[in-house]
Scaffold this motif. Structure first.
Motif, PDB file in Angstrom:
ATOM      1  N   ALA A  20       0.825  -1.208   0.000  1.00 23.80           N
ATOM      2  CA  ALA A  20       0.000   0.000   0.000  1.00 23.80           C
ATOM      3  C   ALA A  20       0.861   1.261   0.000  1.00 23.80           C
ATOM      4  N   HIS A  21       2.130   1.121   0.390  1.00 21.71           N
ATOM      5  CA  HIS A  21       3.006   2.283   0.475  1.00 21.71           C
ATOM      6  C   HIS A  21       4.018   2.311  -0.665  1.00 21.71           C
ATOM      7  N   CYS A  22       3.941   1.337  -1.587  1.00 18.75           N
ATOM      8  CA  CYS A  22       4.834   1.326  -2.734  1.00 18.75           C
ATOM      9  C   CYS A  22       4.350   2.311  -3.792  1.00 18.75           C
ATOM     10  N   HIS A  23       5.184   2.558  -4.788  1.00 19.98           N
ATOM     11  CA  HIS A  23       4.764   3.348  -5.939  1.00 19.98           C
ATOM     12  C   HIS A  23       3.594   2.630  -6.606  1.00 19.98           C
ATOM     13  N   ALA A  24       2.552   3.382  -6.967  1.00 19.77           N
ATOM     14  CA  ALA A  24       1.332   2.774  -7.507  1.00 19.77           C
ATOM     15  C   ALA A  24       1.597   2.152  -8.881  1.00 19.77           C
ATOM     16  N   ARG A  25       1.043   0.965  -9.093  1.00 18.25           N
ATOM     17  CA  ARG A  25       1.214   0.244 -10.339  1.00 18.25           C
ATOM     18  C   ARG A  25      -0.092  -0.487 -10.680  1.00 18.25           C
ATOM     19  N   GLN A  43      -5.985  -5.421 -11.703  1.00 19.03           N
ATOM     20  CA  GLN A  43      -5.798  -5.457 -10.251  1.00 19.03           C
ATOM     21  C   GLN A  43      -4.602  -4.588  -9.893  1.00 19.03           C
ATOM     22  N   ILE A  44      -4.802  -3.666  -8.979  1.00 18.86           N
ATOM     23  CA  ILE A  44      -3.708  -2.779  -8.566  1.00 18.86           C
ATOM     24  C   ILE A  44      -2.620  -3.619  -7.897  1.00 18.86           C
ATOM     25  N   ALA A  45      -1.426  -3.587  -8.468  1.00 18.62           N
ATOM     26  CA  ALA A  45      -0.323  -4.402  -7.969  1.00 18.62           C
ATOM     27  C   ALA A  45       0.361  -3.771  -6.767  1.00 18.62           C
ATOM     28  N   LEU A  80       1.278  -0.721 -18.546  1.00 12.15           N
ATOM     29  CA  LEU A  80       1.346  -0.457 -17.112  1.00 12.15           C
ATOM     30  C   LEU A  80       1.004   0.997 -16.858  1.00 12.15           C
ATOM     31  N   ILE A  81       0.000   1.237 -16.016  1.00  9.91           N
ATOM     32  CA  ILE A  81      -0.394   2.594 -15.638  1.00  9.91           C
ATOM     33  C   ILE A  81       0.269   2.944 -14.304  1.00  9.91           C
ATOM     34  N   VAL A  82       0.971   4.089 -14.271  1.00 13.92           N
ATOM     35  CA  VAL A  82       1.718   4.492 -13.080  1.00 13.92           C
ATOM     36  C   VAL A  82       1.532   5.987 -12.866  1.00 13.92           C
TER      37      VAL A  82
END
Length: 444
Positions: A226-231, A254-256, A311-313
């Motif tokens: 949950a605290h990682c860079h969003a992927r 699914q949000i990785a 990949l959406i970031v």
């Protein structure tokens, strides 16, 4: 044990953990004892186990049968496939992966531990630390499992001697520390008799630590994704084309890792195009924010070209794209992985052609030394590889994200999984080697 209310269950945390160990170390018996003594076995399940045990001439129920569900497993008396079990106590919910101990099925241990936050590694008190123990410890270290429990089983067969337990715990902890395992908790148990599994053992009053279940219930769980860079790896483009929503175009997956917010500036990789999130649909309803493991559909302000595998970031946290990947891998196929091997590399929802350009080193489990330039990796080997992909990939370091920093190599001929890889992970830094290249259509 008291009944768990819906409110209590919803308030508990979730722990994913895996078991590992050599053949006949008692993993399935431990899992069966854990389920049985924590009152997590239904009456009809226990009756079925008692009948099966009686038919095999056993006086009491063989609790290993609670997890060894395949006919081949029951006939051979070994675990073959990963058996997942779900249970709960008033303090925590659990997803348990009981993995095989046979060397042949080490690949399944990789599968079971890849999402685990804790691994229980069993050893037979009579045998101590063996090669498979070291292999499982190395895999747990590579997969960055935060917590490792050393369960020294069959203490009843060594007279519950403290010095036997202490010697094994000291040897394993020293080895695991060299591997970089952050935390090891050693517990002496007898899975067959239930000593220190759920209830403290009267036969080992010299041990003052937690039981296995007590440790599982109290070990800190940090869902750091949950605290990682969003992927968000795109799995599907949704175009319903209904009268109600004639222009609807959403990007589902699914949000990785991390979280996405409406209004956030995002970048689509590997193309590099940017736009903003205009909406997020979760279970058919709009939300302002969504986070890791949720399956969502993102709506974007601009109509840009996005397809499965992209990949959406967040634009501010975009990872670099590259065609050259260095990683530590665990080879899981029977056929060896060789320099020049043509493979498919699957990262997230994207699969591309790739070539193994070099295998700089292979890890020797006995002393953690590196065998330089082995030329190939065989089943269960752990080594460093250099891979060149046909297309640029946005990859994170495995240290930053276990989800988007991992990949698998696939045999393009038959679809067999060859290797599980962790980007950037290394036990040491082997010297660089010259890139020999290839002379065919797979040379990128």
């Amino acid at each position: 044990m008291s009944t768990i209310t819906t409110e209590e269950l919803s308030a508990t945390t979730l722990l994913r953990f895996a078991t590992a160990g050599s053949v006949d170390d008692g993993k399935s018996t431990l899992v069966g004892r854990l389920l049985h003594d924590s009152k997590s076995v239904l009456a009809d399940q226990l009756e079925a186990v008692e009948r099966a045990s009686a038919s095999r001439g056993q006086e009491g129920p063989d609790l290993a049968l609670l997890t060894d569900g395949l006919r081949a497993e029951r006939e051979q008396g070994i675990t073959i496939d990963v058996a997942y079990r779900y249970f709960a106590t008033p303090r925590r919910r659990f997803i348990l992966a009981d993995t095989p101990g046979h060397v042949q099925y080490t690949r399944n241990m990789v599968t079971g531990a890849s999402t685990a936050e804790l691994t229980v590694i069993l050893v037979d008190a009579r045998n101590g630390v063996v090669e498979q123990t070291r292999r499982h410890a190395a895999i747990a270290a590579l997969l960055r499992v935060p917590h490792v429990v050393l369960a020294v089983n069959k203490m009843d067969l060594v007279g519950y001697e403290e010095k036997v337990f202490a010697a094994i715990a000291e040897e394993f902890t020293a080895y695991a520390t060299e591997l970089g395992v952050p935390e090891v908790t050693a517990i002496p148990i007898s899975a067959l008799n239930g000593d220190n599994v759920v209830e403290p053992s009267a036969s080992m009053d010299w041990y003052g630590g937690p039981t296995v279940l007590e440790h599982l219930e109290t070990v800190p769980v940090a869902h750091d994704l949950a605290h990682c860079h969003a992927r968000l790896p795109v799995q599907y483009v949704i175009r319903p084309q209904t009268a109600e929503h004639p222009d609807y175009r959403g990007y589902a997956g699914q949000i990785a890792a991390g979280a996405f917010h409406v209004g956030e500036q995002i970048t689509v990789l590997p193309s590099g195009r940017s736009t903003k999130i205009s909406g997020i649909d979760l279970l058919g309803k709009p939300v302002d924010v969504a986070w890791t493991t949720q399956s969502v559909t993102l709506l974007l302000e601009d109509d840009i070209d996005i397809s499965r595998g992209d990949l959406i970031v967040p634009s501010k946290d975009a990872p670099p794209t590259t065609q050259d990947i260095e990683a530590t891998v665990c080879h899981v196929a029977d056929a060896p992985l060789t320099v020049g091997h043509r493979v498919l590399l699957k990262h997230g929802t994207r699969t591309v052609k790739a070539i193994v350009k070099d295998i700089p080193s292979r890890l020797t489990l006995d002393d953690l030394s590196l065998h330089p330039h082995p030329g190939q990796l065989v089943a269960n080997d752990i080594g460093r590889v250099k891979i060149r992909t046909a297309e640029p990939l946005p990859v994170d370091s495995y240290a930053d994200s276990r989800r988007t920093g991992s990949f698998i190599l696939i045999d393009p001929a038959d679809g067999t999984t060859l290797t599980a890889g962790m980007v950037g992970e290394s036990f040491a830094s082997p010297e660089p080697v010259r890139d020999e290249g290839e002379d065919d259509g797979w040379d990128f």
